[in-house]
Write a protein that holds these residues in place. Structure first.
Motif, mmCIF file in Angstrom:
data_model
loop_
_atom_site.group_PDB
_atom_site.id
_atom_site.type_symbol
_atom_site.label_atom_id
_atom_site.label_comp_id
_atom_site.label_asym_id
_atom_site.label_seq_id
_atom_site.Cartn_x
_atom_site.Cartn_y
_atom_site.Cartn_z
ATOM 1 N N ALA A 235 0.849 -1.200 0.000
ATOM 2 C CA ALA A 235 0.000 0.000 0.000
ATOM 3 C C ALA A 235 0.880 1.243 0.000
ATOM 4 O O ALA A 235 1.708 1.435 0.889
ATOM 5 N N ASP A 313 -6.163 4.617 3.968
ATOM 6 C CA ASP A 313 -6.645 3.276 4.289
ATOM 7 C C ASP A 313 -6.341 2.256 3.190
ATOM 8 O O ASP A 313 -6.847 1.154 3.198
ATOM 9 N N GLU A 315 -4.851 -0.689 1.091
ATOM 10 C CA GLU A 315 -4.283 -1.942 1.585
ATOM 11 C C GLU A 315 -3.417 -2.592 0.510
ATOM 12 O O GLU A 315 -3.535 -2.266 -0.669
ATOM 13 N N ASP A 316 -2.556 -3.497 0.968
ATOM 14 C CA ASP A 316 -1.717 -4.243 0.024
ATOM 15 C C ASP A 316 -2.622 -5.016 -0.945
ATOM 16 O O ASP A 316 -3.683 -5.491 -0.548
#
Lengths: 668, 294
Positions: A235, A313, A315-316
């Motif tokens: 991310a 926020d 994410e990977d």
């Protein structure tokens, strides 16, 4: 019984000097199945090969034994000879009477007796050789390049230019690698980023290259032509599609931390691009230092971003790709200089590493290219450069030479003398190694034209004395101790494998050496291939290298991939393991011993005594199997057989050897 | 619940019975205060330093080897306050493991067994182990507040690292920590493990004045008021060559050179007399009086 022809090679005096080849020929003539025996001075030569082909036709040979060198050297040669003569190439058997005999023995009598034993075993095996047919597998013509330094960039561009798709994966937020940190490059002193950044941009713009920065390889499955790779895209905290790279977020971010790119001699923000020419020019949020991530308050970057690209926020994401070849170009780390307590790195602020010095002389570095020492920002009037810190030191470092340090330190000293006209530059060395085009001349020039002072001796201690640093060494040319007072010391650390090189090698299933450098398949003849088919090496992940060597190796790796992709299908070696499912008890002892992860369990359904039974057996993936034979040894049931080296064939060799070994022993 | 008292085989060596009596005295003061029993090895002999091991390797092993054998008979680990003794005993222990033939010869010559079961402790290791340092902390009566001391380790405590396996050979910190424990201020300086000139103090006093002088200069320049040592030879050289070293450098040195055990003893409330502080060449008392520590 099959008709066997035996061709005994003298290899000049390599074999004939120690083995009485003619006496071996006399005895071989009497072996069962042997219908023709011939001696040649060089069997691998054109006339030698021609006489094999002639003999095959004239004597209706069905099996051929060549007693010469290691099969690693000429088995492919003679297989082609057989093929040209219309025979199945796997009807060839090599008897190694050179590496396994003449080269390692001195007693002519015993060597001759052993050579005969080796040949008779080969004959016994050849009688049982079966015709084998190579298999075919498809190739996914897309390459994965791991690492976006100069090695990865070069390999990716070469493959992409040849018209193939490339996925370039880089762990850091930008490509460019080490070379992006350098100021100038030896021996021509051209600006590192001037020659690198165009290539970085080419990578980003190339229609055939897909760039994944801030991403890491998670998993590799499959085999040459058909790898399934899993990649984790970390991310970034920034929506790359929306970000315009304006840089406002970085300007406004209130958090300042040491910059990794500047190796601690400069600062960066918590949202940052490592350097102005970064590719892609999109920042990342360093969550560990970001004020919002730490305290829940701030969000300044989000407020100032006009493109609304900040994503706290995010994410990977993890995704899979199918590729046909992998180029590993993961680079190197630098030796931990604090291992040398006597040099005071980490204790004295003006003892720095070569890479830190590189940032200090870099026009886009923290001092804008003005050499200022860290402690008081003054221009050092004298600098000592210390070579081999970690390199060539069995006690505290590594045994090998890091190859590039001599040249870049010569460059540093030259650059320092250019920038500080009346400053003095001292280089402490054990040997100055300049094996490259125009390297020695560059070194000479540093001394003759730039007055760099070279002192042959490895310093024993560096200590602070007031505002000065004292370097103490033995001048081994004069044979007496010297102490030199300087304003700054630059230590040249050994190049060591990436800290996680071993884990990377295990993920890829390639071998690595005792240090953690990845192993090439052959140090001279296969320098860019690994022992795992379809995986190639470029740059310092294989061993310390300078930029010219790295680029050469990267292009070589690229060429290997392109050569692989030039075929539509791949011929597979037929000498692979096969399971006799009727004999296999499904114990799967073969599975853990397989170094290529080629064995899996498979369920078979069969009818036994009128009932349907489902059971597990071993199954070999012929794409992965490299024919090492480990499984056949582990197999308790004798169900596993290596084509071309079946249990039957190997036992025939042993039986033949033992048949009259006992009387032979008595005679000796 | 009372713990078993710590007991050690004590190997004073020749120095602590002669020129370094104050080291011996202060060792015993500290041991008593820390509740440690030091049992002098009966019938101990010379450790051989340095003449034995440069003359005959076996003799170099056998002399300290016999001392180790005696300690094994006591069933105790050895404390050797002299750095040279410590070095020889530690080396002998290493050699015993590598040369079984030496051990056989030694056992034949002395009629004693040598298994290598007794560990060898130098004074810094001994002082910094958990129980001793806890006892010192508890018994602290007079912390040496404001006393800036350069911890000088010398060459033998840390070298060769493969034999001593003690601290970082280039930047040791054990004595620094001990000084902190007793309230003193350890002064970091670059010459902690430089050579003081060692036994050349007899044959080449000029060299020793030069080498010890550098150590004294580095300590003084770093702001030290005194030097702490853990070796009788270091103490002798640094203590006795200050005038000569000063002449060479065109400056004056006035640095008392204390054994670490003297400083610990002082912090534990022992008197100057008990610690042999009057036995120094450079006045060891004025500084302490000035700091109201004695």
């Amino acid at each position: 019984m099959k008709r066997v022809g035996v061709f005994l090679c003298w290899c000049g005096s390599n074999i004939a000097g120690t083995v009485d080849v003619s006496r071996v020929a006399e005895k071989v003539r009497l072996l069962p199945g042997v219908v023709y025996v011939e001696e040649n001075k060089y069997t691998c030569s054109e006339p030698g090969q021609a006489s094999i082909m002639k003999a095959i036709k004239e004597h209706d040979l069905e099996r051929v034994v060549v007693a010469s060198c290691s099969p690693r050297l000429h088995e492919p040669t003679f297989r082609r000879t057989l093929e040209a003569a219309g025979m199945n190439p796997y009807h060839l058997e090599m008897a190694n009477i050179r590496e396994h005999c003449s080269w390692v023995h001195t007693d002519r009598e015993e060597a001759t007796a052993k050579a005969f034993d080796i040949v008779r075993m080969a004959v016994a095996k050849a009688l049982r050789n079966e015709a084998l047919q190579p298999g075919r597998i498809s190739i996914e013509k897309k390459a994965l390049v791991l690492g976006g330094g100069i090695a990865g960039i070069q390999a990716a561009l070469d493959i992409a230019d040849a018209g193939h798709q490339v996925i370039l994966v880089e762990r850091e937020p930008t490509i460019g690698g080490r070379m992006a940190q350098f100021d100038k490059t030896f021996p021509t002193l051209d600006c590192s980023s001037c020659i690198l950044t165009p290539k970085m941009v080419d990578c980003a713009k190339h229609p055939n290259i897909t760039l994944y920065t801030y991403s890491e390889l998670e998993k590799v499955e499959g085999y040459i032509g058909n790898f399934n790779v899993t990649i984790r895209k970390k991310a970034r905290g920034v929506d790359e599609a929306l970000c315009t790279g304006c840089g406002l977020c970085q300007t406004k971010c209130p958090v300042k931390v040491d910059s990794e790119f500047d190796v601690g001699v400069g600062k960066r923000k918590a949202i940052y691009t490592p350097f102005p020419q970064a590719v892609p020019n999109k920042p990342v949020i360093d969550k560990e230092n970001c004020r919002y991530h730490k305290t829940g308050k701030c969000r300044i970057c989000e407020r100032v971003c006009e493109a609304k690209a900040i994503r706290f926020d995010q994410e990977d994401t993890i995704f899979e790709e199918k590729v046909g070849a992998i180029v590993v170009a993961t680079g190197f780390d630098l030796f931990d200089l604090e291992a040398y307590g006597e040099y005071g790195y980490g204790l004295y602020p003006d003892v720095i590493s070569s890479l830190q010095f590189e940032r200090l002389i870099n026009a886009s570095g923290p001092t804008e290219g003005k050499i200022r020492r860290p402690s008081d920002q003054e221009v050092p009037q004298s600098v000592a450069f210390v070579l081999c810190v970690g390199s060539r030191d069995d006690q505290k470092g590594v045994s090998y030479c890091s190859r590039a340090c001599c040249m870049y330190s010569v460059k540093h000293a030259t650059q320092y003398r250019e920038k500080v006209k009346d400053g003095r530059a001292f280089v402490f060395y054990m040997d100055i190694r300049t094996p490259g085009k125009a390297y020695e001349e560059f070194y000479r020039r540093s001394s003759v034209d730039y007055g760099v002072e070279y002192i042959r001796g490895r310093p024993s201690k560096i200590y602070q004395k007031g505002k000065k640093l004292v370097v103490r060494a033995e001048d081994t040319l004069l044979g007496r101790p010297v102490e030199v007072e300087v304003d700054m010391v630059v230590l040249a650390p050994a190049m060591v494998p990436k800290h996680d090189a071993a884990r990377m090698a295990q993920t890829l299933g390639v071998s690595y050496d005792g240090y953690g450098f990845l192993n090439e398949a052959h140090p001279k003849l296969r320098p860019v291939e690994t022992n795992t088919a379809g995986i190639y090496l470029a740059g310092a992940c294989q061993g310390p290298k300078d930029i010219p060597d790295t680029v050469a190796q990267a292009s070589a790796a690229g060429a290997k991939v392109v050569a692989l992709f030039s075929q539509d299908e791949l011929t597979t070696e037929p000498m692979v393991a096969r399971v006799d499912e009727a004999l296999c008890s499904g114990c799967l002892w073969c599975k853990p011993v397989c170094p290529y992860k080629a064995i899996e369990a498979k369920t078979v359904t069969e009818r036994v005594a009128g009932r349907t039974v489902t059971r597990e057996v071993a199954s070999v993936n012929v794409g992965l199997c490299q024919g090492c034979g480990a499984c056949t040894v582990a197999c308790r049931d004798g169900a596993m057989n290596l084509a071309g080296y079946t249990n039957d064939q190997v036992l025939a060799e042993v039986d033949d050897l033992l048949a009259d070994l006992r009387p032979a022993c008595g005679q000796r | 619940m009372t713990e078993e008292p710590l007991r050690y085989a004590y190997y004073p060596g020749c120095s602590l019975h002669s020129t370094a009596r104050e080291y011996d005295l202060s060792m015993k003061v500290v041991a008593r205060a820390a509740g440690v029993e030091l049992l002098e090895i009966p019938d101990w002999n010379c450790c051989g330093a340095s003449s034995a091991h440069v003359t005959d390797p076996f003799l170099g092993f056998a002399l300290p080897g016999r001392v180790l054998a005696l300690a094994e008979e006591m069933g105790l680990d050895v404390v050797a306050p002299c750095a040279a003794c410590y070095g020889r005993l530690a080396a002998a222990r290493e050699e015993a493991a590598r040369h079984p033939d030496y051990v056989r010869r030694l056992e034949k010559a002395t009629g004693r067994r040598l298994s290598g079961s007794s560990r060898v402790w130098n004074v810094l290791e001994w002082l910094s182990q958990e129980r001793v340092s806890a006892a010192v902390r508890e018994a602290l009566k007079r912390p040496l507040e404001g006393l800036a001391v350069a911890p000088y380790y010398g060459c033998l405590l840390v070298r060769p690292p493969k034999v001593t396996r003690f601290d970082d050979p280039e930047r040791p910190v054990t004595m620094d920590r001990i000084l902190e424990t007793i309230g003193a201020v350890p002064v970091d300086f670059a010459f902690k493990t430089e050579c003081c000139g060692a036994s050349l103090g007899i044959s080449r006093t000029d060299l020793v004045s030069e080498l010890s002088g550098r150590i004294l200069a580095a300590a003084a320049d770093a702001g030290a008021e005194a030097v702490a040592v853990a070796c009788p030879l270091c103490q002798t050289n640094l203590d006795s060559r200050q005038e000569a070293a000063g002449l060479r450098q065109g400056r004056t040195f006035d640095l008392p050179v204390y054994y670490i055990t003297q400083l610990v003893g002082l912090a534990l409330g022992a008197s100057a007399r008990e610690l042999g502080l009057g036995r120094h060449l450079v006045d060891a008392m004025s500084l302490l009086r000035e700091k109201k520590l004695a």
